[in-house]
Design a protein around this motif. Sequence first.
Motif, short mmCIF file in Angstrom:
data_model
loop_
_atom_site.label_atom_id
_atom_site.label_comp_id
_atom_site.label_asym_id
_atom_site.label_seq_id
_atom_site.Cartn_x
_atom_site.Cartn_y
_atom_site.Cartn_z
N MET A 13 37.45 25.03 -47.30
CA MET A 13 37.74 26.44 -47.01
C MET A 13 37.09 26.83 -45.68
O MET A 13 35.92 26.52 -45.46
N LYS A 17 42.64 25.49 -41.57
CA LYS A 17 43.92 24.84 -41.89
C LYS A 17 45.11 25.75 -41.59
O LYS A 17 46.11 25.30 -41.05
N ILE A 47 45.47 35.02 -55.06
CA ILE A 47 44.74 33.92 -55.71
C ILE A 47 43.53 34.37 -56.53
O ILE A 47 43.36 33.91 -57.66
N PHE A 51 43.03 33.33 -60.53
CA PHE A 51 41.83 32.72 -61.13
C PHE A 51 41.30 33.62 -62.25
O PHE A 51 40.92 33.13 -63.32
N ARG A 60 45.34 25.25 -60.50
CA ARG A 60 45.44 23.84 -60.08
C ARG A 60 46.81 23.26 -60.44
O ARG A 60 47.37 22.45 -59.72
N GLU A 63 49.27 24.36 -57.97
CA GLU A 63 49.20 23.56 -56.74
C GLU A 63 50.08 22.31 -56.86
O GLU A 63 50.74 21.92 -55.91
N GLY A 81 45.35 24.26 -49.85
CA GLY A 81 44.08 24.86 -50.25
C GLY A 81 43.00 23.78 -50.25
O GLY A 81 43.29 22.58 -50.34
N GLY A 83 41.06 22.61 -52.36
CA GLY A 83 40.93 21.72 -53.50
C GLY A 83 42.15 20.85 -53.72
O GLY A 83 42.17 19.98 -54.61
N ARG A 123 37.59 34.73 -51.82
CA ARG A 123 37.98 33.46 -52.44
C ARG A 123 37.15 33.24 -53.71
O ARG A 123 35.91 33.39 -53.67
N PRO A 124 37.82 32.84 -54.81
CA PRO A 124 37.11 32.70 -56.09
C PRO A 124 35.88 31.80 -56.02
O PRO A 124 34.84 32.13 -56.59
N LEU A 125 35.98 30.67 -55.32
CA LEU A 125 34.83 29.76 -55.26
C LEU A 125 33.68 30.36 -54.45
O LEU A 125 32.52 30.02 -54.68
N ARG A 141 33.11 16.90 -51.47
CA ARG A 141 34.53 16.71 -51.16
C ARG A 141 34.77 15.91 -49.87
O ARG A 141 35.88 15.40 -49.66
#
Length: 172
Positions: A13, A17, A47, A51, A60, A63, A81, A83, A123-125, A141
């Motif tokens: 994130m 991108k 998004i 979530f 997911r 996606e 995204g 993930g 963003r949720p994360l 990651r």
Amino acid sequence: MKPVQRILLCGFMGCGKTSVGQALAFRLKWDFLDTDAMIEKREGIPIPQIFQTKGEEYFRQAETAAAAAVARRKNVVVSTGGGFVMRDENLSALLAYHPDATGIVYLDCDFDTCYQRICTSSRPLVVSNTKEQLREIFQSRADRYRSVSTIQVHNDSLVSDAVEEIIRQLPI
Ligand code: S3P
């Protein structure tokens, strides 16, 4: 490597991108798709709300459906995204038709730069993790981003530099 007729951008994130993907698509006169935007359009909600109301697992799976929806496309830059490439099934779905004609770019950027760009976002994360937890996710990651990619390009200065570097490295 065969000529690339489709480019997938992956990375953490905030690595850029979407902005690099849009500029790259414009430069190549290709279409631009963003898996997050595809999911939001299909679900009709942003998004964070997906979530919240349906859970991360639902997102997911969405996606994977987005991956299948772009599987046959060519002359397209696909921004994913953060993930997305973590799941094998997403890559298999996306690469089902033109695996040899797909260039996967890891847009690499250091954690602090990414964090500066995302820390105030919804963003949720980001809202559910501390900076140190996000740093751990970033580190966990990085190897995966690297190993699934055809090339790795740094995006810590100008978007146009990253675009030209991608075009220089990939056989388009
Ligand atoms: C996620 C990254 C987000 C979005 C979702 C989950 C992740 O996309 O898909 O919030 O798991 O890293 P960006 O990388 O475009 O912010």
